[in-house]
Structures are given as structure tokens and as C-alpha cells.
Scaffold this motif. Structure first.
Motif, mmCIF file in Angstrom:
data_model
loop_
_atom_site.group_PDB
_atom_site.id
_atom_site.type_symbol
_atom_site.label_atom_id
_atom_site.label_comp_id
_atom_site.label_asym_id
_atom_site.label_seq_id
_atom_site.Cartn_x
_atom_site.Cartn_y
_atom_site.Cartn_z
ATOM 1 N N GLU A 145 0.840 -1.194 0.000
ATOM 2 C CA GLU A 145 0.000 0.000 0.000
ATOM 3 C C GLU A 145 0.883 1.256 0.000
ATOM 4 O O GLU A 145 0.648 2.208 -0.747
ATOM 5 N N LYS A 146 1.922 1.232 0.833
ATOM 6 C CA LYS A 146 2.840 2.372 0.909
ATOM 7 C C LYS A 146 3.618 2.540 -0.386
ATOM 8 O O LYS A 146 3.871 3.669 -0.833
ATOM 9 N N CYS A 147 4.008 1.430 -1.023
ATOM 10 C CA CYS A 147 4.708 1.514 -2.311
ATOM 11 C C CYS A 147 3.825 2.195 -3.358
ATOM 12 O O CYS A 147 4.298 3.039 -4.127
ATOM 13 N N VAL A 148 2.547 1.831 -3.389
ATOM 14 C CA VAL A 148 1.618 2.459 -4.331
ATOM 15 C C VAL A 148 1.507 3.953 -4.044
ATOM 16 O O VAL A 148 1.539 4.779 -4.970
ATOM 17 N N GLU A 149 1.409 4.308 -2.778
ATOM 18 C CA GLU A 149 1.273 5.718 -2.409
ATOM 19 C C GLU A 149 2.519 6.520 -2.791
ATOM 20 O O GLU A 149 2.421 7.704 -3.127
#
Length: 238
Positions: A145-149
Motif C-alpha cells: 500500500e505504501k509503495c503504491v502511495e
């Protein structure tokens, strides 16, 4: 320009959700920096797990979405046909080690970089089903999720975001950047082309398409489309 009361309330709610997520990320970072063991080798931190459960209840990610990724990654473990997963080489990429629900050295690297695992963490040698389930929700999903953000800078609907989380989990942040941020795609607010482009990532070496990858890309593309229409930018910014 005056902001309508409804827009203000929605914006305030989104800010609150982000604040909760950031607080949980901080809690997990502090917990990890004060330990040397991996999550499955120490007593469960009930405070964190309770906080994560509360966050998940308030999130828009559907349980069926998480279960589908686990099924894609390791159906025997997911269905209970086997009670544990030992580290092994990926059957499509013989140089990649994995365990549980698609945990790889690349995930360990990203989780350490983002603070979800301590700096001396390594790929687990073996996980029980319960340990793999816990890892998936407290390490894997928050990490990707953090990578996408980090990579995607345009607004996303919940369906769009989770489709990219699944894609990144399977193919890595480098391929996510190629998929989304090339000219004519999300970099230019072109949402509708993404599902079509996803379907090109079905090969495992050379030009050989793999049935499992085709099914996963089709699922991700369908999830993306379910949150996409001609007004994606407007919908995503609500």
C-alpha cells in the motif's frame, strides 16, 4: 472559491483516515525498531493487532479482495490443504525465493525500508498458516500500500488502489511505475487505459503467457474498472 459543507466533511474524513493510517505505521515502526525478532517468533503484540483490526474495519478494502490474493499466491495453504509453508524457489522464476503468501526477499527489503520490519529481518524459513495470514495483513498489505502511495501521485478510488497493491505485490514496484506513470497513462490522468495495460503483464520469461498470471491480471483489471469511469479524477478526489 468557497468549499461546500459536504466537500469539507469528506475532506476532513479522508484526512482523519490518513492520520489513523500514519499513526499505525508509526506504531509499527517503533515496535519494530525495539525488537530483533521477526513478528512470528515473539508473543503477539495485542495492542498493535487490535489497532490494526480497528483500522481494517474502517478501511474500504473488502475481505474478499485480500482472500483472493492469498488464493492466487498459495492456494494449498489458503484452503488448508497444507498447514505450513517452507521457503522455496518460485516455480516461474527459479532465482526468486518465497514463503507464505508470496513473501520474497524483495518484500523483506521494501518492508525494512518502510519501517514495517527491523533492519536485520530476513526471509522466514517457515510459516504456519496462522503466521502467514497474520504476516499478510500486518506486513505485506501495508508495505505494498505504501509503495503504491509513493509511486502513484494522482487520486485513486479504493478499487483502483487495491488493484495496484495486488499488481505491485506480484510484480514489484518497478513494474508498477512502468504500468502507471509512463506518458499517456496516470501521469496524464488517463485512468481508462490502465486495465488494458495490466493485461500485458502475463508472461514469465520470454513471450510465454502463464494461466495463473492471466487470471490474476484479469481480476486486477476488473477490479480497476469497477472503480473507474469517465469521471475517474472527480470520483477519486471525493
Amino acid at each position: 472559491m468557497m468549499i461546500s459543507p459536504v466537500a469539507f466533511i469528506v475532506a476532513h474524513s479522508i484526512a482523519h483516515i490518513d492520520a489513523v493510517k500514519n499513526h499505525l505505521h508509526k506504531m509499527e515502526f517503533e515496535r519494530n525498531t525495539n525488537r530483533k525478532a521477526l513478528p512470528y517468533t515473539r508473543p503477539k503484540d495485542r495492542r498493535f493487532l487490535s489497532a490494526f483490526a480497528d483500522w481494517f474495519k474502517g478501511s474500504e478494502y473488502k475481505r474478499e479482495w485480500l482472500e483472493q490474493i492469498k488464493k492466487f499466491e498459495n492456494e494449498p495453504l489458503y484452503c488448508g490443504k497444507t498447514s505450513e509453508s517452507a521457503v522455496h524457489l518460485d516455480r516461474l522464476k527459479k532465482t526468486v525465493r518465497e514463503v507464505g503468501y508470496g513473501i520474497t526477499d524483495a518484500e523483506i527489503y521494501e518492508a525494512k525500508r518502510l519501517g514495517f520490519l527491523p533492519k536485520d529481518a530476513t526471509l522466514p524459513k517457515k510459516l504456519s498458516k496462522a503466521e502467514a495470514d497474520e504476516w499478510f495483513e500486518t506486513i505485506t498489505i501495508p508495505t505494498y500500500e505504501k509503495c503504491v502511495e509513493e509511486i502513484v501521485t494522482v487520486p485513486l478510488t479504493c478499487e483502483q488502489k487495491f488493484a495496484l497493491i495486488s499488481f505491485c505485490h506480484n510484480l514489484g514496484s518497478g513494474n508498477l511505475a512502468k504500468l502507471t506513470m509512463q506518458s499517456g497513462r496516470l501521469a496524464d490522468s488517463n485512468y481508462c487505459v490502465i486495465s488494458e495495460c495490466m493485461l500485458r503483464y502475463c508472461n514469465a520469461g520470454g513471450n510465454k503467457s502463464v494461466g495463473g498470471l492471466i487470471r490474476r491480471r484479469e481480476w486486477e483489471a476488473a477490479l480497476w474498472r469497477s472503480g473507474t469511469n469517465d469521471y475517474s479524477s472527480e470520483v477519486a478526489s471525493r
